[in-house]
Design a protein around this motif. Sequence first.
Motif, PDB file in Angstrom:
ATOM      1  N   SER A  15      34.962  34.467  37.697  1.00  0.00           N
ATOM      2  CA  SER A  15      35.613  35.191  36.328  1.00  0.00           C
ATOM      3  C   SER A  15      36.750  36.059  36.874  1.00  0.00           C
ATOM      4  CB  SER A  15      34.495  35.685  35.679  1.00  0.00           C
ATOM      5  OG  SER A  15      34.937  36.675  34.777  1.00  0.00           O
ATOM      6  N   PHE A  16      37.763  35.746  36.117  1.00  0.00           N
ATOM      7  CA  PHE A  16      38.786  36.800  36.165  1.00  0.00           C
ATOM      8  C   PHE A  16      38.488  38.169  35.750  1.00  0.00           C
ATOM      9  CE2 PHE A  16      41.468  32.778  36.277  1.00  0.00           C
ATOM     10  CZ  PHE A  16      42.012  33.053  37.598  1.00  0.00           C
ATOM     11  N   SER A  17      37.597  38.316  34.406  1.00  0.00           N
ATOM     12  CA  SER A  17      37.520  39.467  34.078  1.00  0.00           C
ATOM     13  C   SER A  17      36.649  40.298  34.930  1.00  0.00           C
ATOM     14  CB  SER A  17      37.212  39.208  32.528  1.00  0.00           C
ATOM     15  OG  SER A  17      35.853  38.572  32.399  1.00  0.00           O
ATOM     16  N   VAL A  18      35.554  39.625  35.219  1.00  0.00           N
ATOM     17  CA  VAL A  18      34.484  40.365  36.163  1.00  0.00           C
ATOM     18  C   VAL A  18      35.058  40.753  37.381  1.00  0.00           C
ATOM     19  CG1 VAL A  18      32.354  40.175  37.198  1.00  0.00           C
ATOM     20  CG2 VAL A  18      32.598  39.059  35.271  1.00  0.00           C
ATOM     21  N   ALA A  19      35.951  40.158  38.085  1.00  0.00           N
ATOM     22  CA  ALA A  19      36.632  40.237  39.400  1.00  0.00           C
ATOM     23  C   ALA A  19      37.431  41.565  38.965  1.00  0.00           C
ATOM     24  CB  ALA A  19      37.311  38.962  39.929  1.00  0.00           C
ATOM     25  N   ALA A  20      38.377  41.315  38.016  1.00  0.00           N
ATOM     26  CA  ALA A  20      39.111  42.499  37.637  1.00  0.00           C
ATOM     27  C   ALA A  20      38.409  43.991  37.608  1.00  0.00           C
ATOM     28  CB  ALA A  20      39.857  42.110  36.303  1.00  0.00           C
ATOM     29  N   GLU A  38      48.697  30.624  44.960  1.00  0.00           N
ATOM     30  CA  GLU A  38      48.774  29.148  44.489  1.00  0.00           C
ATOM     31  C   GLU A  38      50.133  28.816  44.592  1.00  0.00           C
ATOM     32  OE1 GLU A  38      45.051  28.285  41.589  1.00  0.00           O
ATOM     33  OE2 GLU A  38      46.772  29.214  40.461  1.00  0.00           O
ATOM     34  N   LYS A  39      50.978  29.575  44.145  1.00  0.00           N
ATOM     35  CA  LYS A  39      52.555  29.253  44.255  1.00  0.00           C
ATOM     36  C   LYS A  39      52.951  29.343  45.772  1.00  0.00           C
ATOM     37  CE  LYS A  39      54.149  30.850  39.826  1.00  0.00           C
ATOM     38  NZ  LYS A  39      54.841  31.866  38.875  1.00  0.00           N
ATOM     39  N   GLN A  40      52.602  30.490  46.571  1.00  0.00           N
ATOM     40  CA  GLN A  40      52.658  30.661  47.849  1.00  0.00           C
ATOM     41  C   GLN A  40      52.251  29.402  48.965  1.00  0.00           C
ATOM     42  OE1 GLN A  40      51.193  34.190  49.560  1.00  0.00           O
ATOM     43  NE2 GLN A  40      52.081  34.067  51.554  1.00  0.00           N
ATOM     44  N   LEU A  41      51.099  28.978  48.223  1.00  0.00           N
ATOM     45  CA  LEU A  41      50.420  28.025  49.173  1.00  0.00           C
ATOM     46  C   LEU A  41      50.762  26.579  48.903  1.00  0.00           C
ATOM     47  CD1 LEU A  41      46.753  29.529  49.026  1.00  0.00           C
ATOM     48  CD2 LEU A  41      48.478  29.181  51.182  1.00  0.00           C
ATOM     49  N   GLY A  42      51.225  26.376  47.210  1.00  0.00           N
ATOM     50  CA  GLY A  42      51.631  25.059  46.954  1.00  0.00           C
ATOM     51  C   GLY A  42      50.423  24.287  46.570  1.00  0.00           C
ATOM     52  N   VAL A  43      49.484  25.061  46.175  1.00  0.00           N
ATOM     53  CA  VAL A  43      48.125  24.142  45.975  1.00  0.00           C
ATOM     54  C   VAL A  43      47.458  24.962  44.779  1.00  0.00           C
ATOM     55  CG1 VAL A  43      47.564  23.075  48.048  1.00  0.00           C
ATOM     56  CG2 VAL A  43      46.859  25.272  47.470  1.00  0.00           C
ATOM     57  N   THR A  44      46.549  24.304  43.869  1.00  0.00           N
ATOM     58  CA  THR A  44      45.663  24.987  42.881  1.00  0.00           C
ATOM     59  C   THR A  44      44.373  25.387  43.514  1.00  0.00           C
ATOM     60  OG1 THR A  44      46.629  23.526  41.134  1.00  0.00           O
ATOM     61  CG2 THR A  44      44.552  24.706  40.576  1.00  0.00           C
ATOM     62  N   LEU A  45      44.120  26.430  43.492  1.00  0.00           N
ATOM     63  CA  LEU A  45      42.743  27.046  44.160  1.00  0.00           C
ATOM     64  C   LEU A  45      41.861  27.153  43.189  1.00  0.00           C
ATOM     65  CD1 LEU A  45      44.373  30.240  46.105  1.00  0.00           C
ATOM     66  CD2 LEU A  45      43.586  27.865  46.918  1.00  0.00           C
ATOM     67  N   ILE A  46      42.074  27.436  41.742  1.00  0.00           N
ATOM     68  CA  ILE A  46      40.964  27.400  40.864  1.00  0.00           C
ATOM     69  C   ILE A  46      41.279  26.622  39.700  1.00  0.00           C
ATOM     70  CG2 ILE A  46      39.865  29.218  39.064  1.00  0.00           C
ATOM     71  CD1 ILE A  46      40.550  31.370  41.166  1.00  0.00           C
ATOM     72  N   ASP A  47      40.124  25.908  39.192  1.00  0.00           N
ATOM     73  CA  ASP A  47      40.201  24.694  38.098  1.00  0.00           C
ATOM     74  C   ASP A  47      39.764  25.803  36.850  1.00  0.00           C
ATOM     75  OD1 ASP A  47      39.745  23.462  35.879  1.00  0.00           O
ATOM     76  OD2 ASP A  47      38.410  21.906  37.121  1.00  0.00           O
ATOM     77  N   ARG A  48      40.812  26.143  36.211  1.00  0.00           N
ATOM     78  CA  ARG A  48      40.874  27.066  34.914  1.00  0.00           C
ATOM     79  C   ARG A  48      40.241  26.563  33.492  1.00  0.00           C
ATOM     80  NH1 ARG A  48      44.412  28.418  38.666  1.00  0.00           N
ATOM     81  NH2 ARG A  48      45.060  30.754  38.738  1.00  0.00           N
ATOM     82  N   SER A  49      40.040  25.155  33.877  1.00  0.00           N
ATOM     83  CA  SER A  49      39.697  24.137  32.447  1.00  0.00           C
ATOM     84  C   SER A  49      38.518  24.149  32.397  1.00  0.00           C
ATOM     85  CB  SER A  49      40.349  22.945  32.615  1.00  0.00           C
ATOM     86  OG  SER A  49      39.534  22.244  33.707  1.00  0.00           O
ATOM     87  N   VAL A  50      37.613  24.673  33.265  1.00  0.00           N
ATOM     88  CA  VAL A  50      35.886  24.714  32.972  1.00  0.00           C
ATOM     89  C   VAL A  50      35.575  26.171  32.939  1.00  0.00           C
ATOM     90  CG1 VAL A  50      35.869  22.688  34.118  1.00  0.00           C
ATOM     91  CG2 VAL A  50      35.508  24.519  35.437  1.00  0.00           C
ATOM     92  N   ARG A  51      34.182  26.403  32.330  1.00  0.00           N
ATOM     93  CA  ARG A  51      33.582  27.712  32.419  1.00  0.00           C
ATOM     94  C   ARG A  51      32.389  27.811  32.940  1.00  0.00           C
ATOM     95  NH1 ARG A  51      38.019  28.801  32.302  1.00  0.00           N
ATOM     96  NH2 ARG A  51      39.370  30.282  30.777  1.00  0.00           N
ATOM     97  N   PRO A  52      32.040  28.400  33.887  1.00  0.00           N
ATOM     98  CA  PRO A  52      32.503  29.300  34.644  1.00  0.00           C
ATOM     99  C   PRO A  52      33.673  28.683  35.228  1.00  0.00           C
ATOM    100  CG  PRO A  52      30.458  29.150  35.759  1.00  0.00           C
ATOM    101  CD  PRO A  52      30.317  28.240  34.326  1.00  0.00           C
ATOM    102  N   LEU A  53      34.766  29.280  35.883  1.00  0.00           N
ATOM    103  CA  LEU A  53      35.700  28.971  36.590  1.00  0.00           C
ATOM    104  C   LEU A  53      35.113  27.970  37.794  1.00  0.00           C
ATOM    105  CD1 LEU A  53      38.059  32.067  36.861  1.00  0.00           C
ATOM    106  CD2 LEU A  53      38.291  29.887  35.267  1.00  0.00           C
TER     107      LEU A  53
END
Length: 83
Positions: A15-20, A38-53
């Motif tokens: 969760s972004f909100s809990v981590a924040a 993610e931009k620096q690495l050029g990959v997607t690290l987290i699938d944001r389309s599902v809950r929980p992440l």
Amino acid sequence: MRNLRNFVEVAKHRSFSVAAERLGITQSAASQRVLQLEKQLGVTLIDRSVRPLALTPAGDAFLRGCRDLLERFERLQHRVTHF
């Protein structure tokens, strides 16, 4: 290191909100820090389309590496500050 710690917290809580909240930053800042990685690495690290992440396979590998790096950094920091 800040972005790595942020990523580890997001991954840990799925969760972004809990981590924040745990890091004392806004949800937007937590999300932006992961986007920067993610931009620096050029990959997607987290699938944001599902809950929980969920972590992607790249995110899972990156998490293992981040945990190792952060543990080593903390040990080094402890050694250096306790001369």
